[in-house]
Design a protein around this motif. Structure first.
Motif, PDB file in Angstrom:
ATOM      1  N   GLU A   1      -4.313   6.485  -2.748  1.00 42.21           N
ATOM      2  CA  GLU A   1      -3.480   5.309  -2.447  1.00 42.21           C
ATOM      3  C   GLU A   1      -2.529   5.648  -1.290  1.00 42.21           C
ATOM      4  O   GLU A   1      -1.321   5.808  -1.472  1.00 42.21           O
ATOM      5  CB  GLU A   1      -2.681   4.896  -3.688  1.00 42.21           C
ATOM      6  N   LEU A   2      -3.100   5.768  -0.095  1.00 47.32           N
ATOM      7  CA  LEU A   2      -2.327   6.249   1.047  1.00 47.32           C
ATOM      8  C   LEU A   2      -1.239   5.264   1.477  1.00 47.32           C
ATOM      9  O   LEU A   2      -0.144   5.675   1.848  1.00 47.32           O
ATOM     10  CB  LEU A   2      -3.259   6.564   2.213  1.00 47.32           C
ATOM     11  N   GLU A   3      -1.553   3.964   1.427  1.00 50.72           N
ATOM     12  CA  GLU A   3      -0.531   2.976   1.816  1.00 50.72           C
ATOM     13  C   GLU A   3       0.664   3.034   0.872  1.00 50.72           C
ATOM     14  O   GLU A   3       1.819   2.960   1.308  1.00 50.72           O
ATOM     15  CB  GLU A   3      -1.107   1.554   1.830  1.00 50.72           C
ATOM     16  N   ILE A   4       0.405   3.184  -0.404  1.00 49.00           N
ATOM     17  CA  ILE A   4       1.511   3.234  -1.366  1.00 49.00           C
ATOM     18  C   ILE A   4       2.285   4.538  -1.208  1.00 49.00           C
ATOM     19  O   ILE A   4       3.522   4.549  -1.297  1.00 49.00           O
ATOM     20  CB  ILE A   4       0.999   3.031  -2.807  1.00 49.00           C
ATOM     21  N   ALA A   5       1.583   5.632  -0.931  1.00 47.72           N
ATOM     22  CA  ALA A   5       2.269   6.902  -0.674  1.00 47.72           C
ATOM     23  C   ALA A   5       3.220   6.754   0.514  1.00 47.72           C
ATOM     24  O   ALA A   5       4.345   7.263   0.485  1.00 47.72           O
ATOM     25  CB  ALA A   5       1.266   8.020  -0.439  1.00 47.72           C
ATOM     26  N   CYS A   6       2.776   6.043   1.546  1.00 46.97           N
ATOM     27  CA  CYS A   6       3.643   5.779   2.705  1.00 46.97           C
ATOM     28  C   CYS A   6       4.904   5.034   2.286  1.00 46.97           C
ATOM     29  O   CYS A   6       6.013   5.388   2.666  1.00 46.97           O
ATOM     30  CB  CYS A   6       2.897   4.945   3.750  1.00 46.97           C
ATOM     31  N   GLU A   7       4.719   3.993   1.507  1.00 46.50           N
ATOM     32  CA  GLU A   7       5.867   3.169   1.105  1.00 46.50           C
ATOM     33  C   GLU A   7       6.816   3.936   0.198  1.00 46.50           C
ATOM     34  O   GLU A   7       8.029   3.770   0.283  1.00 46.50           O
ATOM     35  CB  GLU A   7       5.383   1.889   0.433  1.00 46.50           C
ATOM     36  N   VAL A   8       6.268   4.797  -0.650  1.00 47.56           N
ATOM     37  CA  VAL A   8       7.109   5.595  -1.539  1.00 47.56           C
ATOM     38  C   VAL A   8       7.925   6.607  -0.725  1.00 47.56           C
ATOM     39  O   VAL A   8       9.091   6.866  -1.031  1.00 47.56           O
ATOM     40  CB  VAL A   8       6.250   6.270  -2.635  1.00 47.56           C
ATOM     41  N   LEU A   9       7.325   7.167   0.331  1.00 47.80           N
ATOM     42  CA  LEU A   9       8.089   8.060   1.210  1.00 47.80           C
ATOM     43  C   LEU A   9       9.233   7.306   1.875  1.00 47.80           C
ATOM     44  O   LEU A   9      10.366   7.799   1.950  1.00 47.80           O
ATOM     45  CB  LEU A   9       7.166   8.673   2.270  1.00 47.80           C
ATOM     46  N   TRP A  10       8.932   6.104   2.346  1.00 52.17           N
ATOM     47  CA  TRP A  10       9.999   5.285   2.933  1.00 52.17           C
ATOM     48  C   TRP A  10      11.073   4.998   1.885  1.00 52.17           C
ATOM     49  O   TRP A  10      12.257   5.088   2.162  1.00 52.17           O
ATOM     50  CB  TRP A  10       9.445   3.987   3.504  1.00 52.17           C
ATOM     51  N   GLY A  11      10.663   4.643   0.691  1.00 54.79           N
ATOM     52  CA  GLY A  11      11.631   4.344  -0.368  1.00 54.79           C
ATOM     53  C   GLY A  11      12.544   5.520  -0.668  1.00 54.79           C
ATOM     54  O   GLY A  11      13.746   5.343  -0.898  1.00 54.79           O
ATOM     55  N   ALA A  12      11.997   6.734  -0.665  1.00 55.44           N
ATOM     56  CA  ALA A  12      12.820   7.925  -0.912  1.00 55.44           C
ATOM     57  C   ALA A  12      13.889   8.060   0.163  1.00 55.44           C
ATOM     58  O   ALA A  12      15.064   8.310  -0.134  1.00 55.44           O
ATOM     59  CB  ALA A  12      11.942   9.172  -0.962  1.00 55.44           C
ATOM     60  N   ALA A  13      13.487   7.872   1.419  1.00 61.88           N
ATOM     61  CA  ALA A  13      14.437   7.971   2.520  1.00 61.88           C
ATOM     62  C   ALA A  13      15.467   6.838   2.466  1.00 61.88           C
ATOM     63  O   ALA A  13      16.673   7.071   2.602  1.00 61.88           O
ATOM     64  CB  ALA A  13      13.695   7.954   3.853  1.00 61.88           C
TER      65      ALA A  13
ATOM     66  N   ASP B   1       8.456   5.063  10.202  1.00 61.17           N
ATOM     67  CA  ASP B   1       7.018   5.029  10.506  1.00 61.17           C
ATOM     68  C   ASP B   1       6.189   4.983   9.221  1.00 61.17           C
ATOM     69  O   ASP B   1       5.157   4.317   9.170  1.00 61.17           O
ATOM     70  CB  ASP B   1       6.606   6.246  11.333  1.00 61.17           C
ATOM     71  N   PHE B   2       6.621   5.687   8.194  1.00 59.37           N
ATOM     72  CA  PHE B   2       5.893   5.632   6.930  1.00 59.37           C
ATOM     73  C   PHE B   2       5.951   4.219   6.346  1.00 59.37           C
ATOM     74  O   PHE B   2       4.984   3.749   5.772  1.00 59.37           O
ATOM     75  CB  PHE B   2       6.421   6.662   5.927  1.00 59.37           C
ATOM     76  N   HIS B   3       7.078   3.555   6.510  1.00 58.23           N
ATOM     77  CA  HIS B   3       7.202   2.175   6.044  1.00 58.23           C
ATOM     78  C   HIS B   3       6.160   1.299   6.743  1.00 58.23           C
ATOM     79  O   HIS B   3       5.486   0.488   6.105  1.00 58.23           O
ATOM     80  CB  HIS B   3       8.623   1.683   6.321  1.00 58.23           C
ATOM     81  N   VAL B   4       6.005   1.484   8.036  1.00 56.00           N
ATOM     82  CA  VAL B   4       5.000   0.738   8.796  1.00 56.00           C
ATOM     83  C   VAL B   4       3.599   1.085   8.288  1.00 56.00           C
ATOM     84  O   VAL B   4       2.711   0.232   8.248  1.00 56.00           O
ATOM     85  CB  VAL B   4       5.144   1.029  10.310  1.00 56.00           C
ATOM     86  N   GLY B   5       3.404   2.335   7.866  1.00 53.74           N
ATOM     87  CA  GLY B   5       2.108   2.758   7.347  1.00 53.74           C
ATOM     88  C   GLY B   5       1.667   1.973   6.124  1.00 53.74           C
ATOM     89  O   GLY B   5       0.465   1.827   5.872  1.00 53.74           O
ATOM     90  N   PHE B   6       2.606   1.446   5.380  1.00 48.91           N
ATOM     91  CA  PHE B   6       2.271   0.633   4.216  1.00 48.91           C
ATOM     92  C   PHE B   6       1.445  -0.593   4.615  1.00 48.91           C
ATOM     93  O   PHE B   6       0.567  -1.025   3.896  1.00 48.91           O
ATOM     94  CB  PHE B   6       3.541   0.197   3.488  1.00 48.91           C
ATOM     95  N   TYR B   7       1.736  -1.124   5.784  1.00 42.48           N
ATOM     96  CA  TYR B   7       1.058  -2.333   6.246  1.00 42.48           C
ATOM     97  C   TYR B   7      -0.251  -2.032   6.961  1.00 42.48           C
ATOM     98  O   TYR B   7      -0.898  -2.943   7.452  1.00 42.48           O
ATOM     99  CB  TYR B   7       1.999  -3.135   7.155  1.00 42.48           C
ATOM    100  N   GLY B   8      -0.630  -0.765   7.003  1.00 39.28           N
ATOM    101  CA  GLY B   8      -1.891  -0.381   7.618  1.00 39.28           C
ATOM    102  C   GLY B   8      -1.859  -0.336   9.131  1.00 39.28           C
ATOM    103  O   GLY B   8      -2.888  -0.175   9.769  1.00 39.28           O
ATOM    104  N   ASP B   9      -0.672  -0.492   9.727  1.00 42.31           N
ATOM    105  CA  ASP B   9      -0.565  -0.454  11.184  1.00 42.31           C
ATOM    106  C   ASP B   9      -0.712   0.965  11.728  1.00 42.31           C
ATOM    107  O   ASP B   9      -1.002   1.152  12.894  1.00 42.31           O
ATOM    108  CB  ASP B   9       0.769  -1.036  11.642  1.00 42.31           C
TER     109      ASP B   9
END
Length: 122
Positions: A29-41, A88-96
């Motif tokens: 779940e790479l998109e969710i991993a991205c969003e979770v990294l953003w959430g931590a920050a 950038d990880f937040h943007v990764g959630f959207y697949g960009d």
């Protein structure tokens, strides 16, 4: 309307999100991993802002918090670059942006350092 919570709440959520990253990576779940990294920050930034009595209810206010920390408290300049990486990880959630598992594992380590740096600020 954003309901501010204690800085301890935000700090706890930040650490919780960091613990979730590997689980999402293992499941692909790479998109969710991205969003979770953003959430931590984001929650680490919210924790500092809450302690200082600064507004933090939007993405833009989080950047303002980082800028204020650097300008007003003498926090290290590298926080701005770390914020941009987290964003950038937040943007990764959207697949960009496509991040592979290894990149996200490295990102987890870098976000953990960012969180620790913010916690060290008074």
């Amino acid at each position: 309307m954003v309901v501010p919570r204690s800085h301890g709440y935000y700090q706890g959520r930040s650490h919780h999100f960091l613990t979730l990253v590997n689980d999402f990576l293992e499941r692909g779940e790479l998109e969710i991993a991205c969003e979770v990294l953003w959430g931590a920050a984001a929650h680490a930034i919210k924790s500092v802002a809450q302690r200082k009595g600064w507004e933090h209810g939007s993405h833009g206010l989080l950047l303002i918090t980082i800028n204020r920390l650097i300008e007003e408290t003498g926090a290290p300049q590298y926080l701005h670059g770390q914020y941009r990486m987290a964003s950038d990880f937040h943007v990764g959630f959207y697949g960009d942006r496509l991040f592979g598992p290894e990149h996200l594992r490295m990102g987890r380590a870098l976000i953990a350092e960012f969180v620790q740096a913010l916690e060290g600020l008074s």
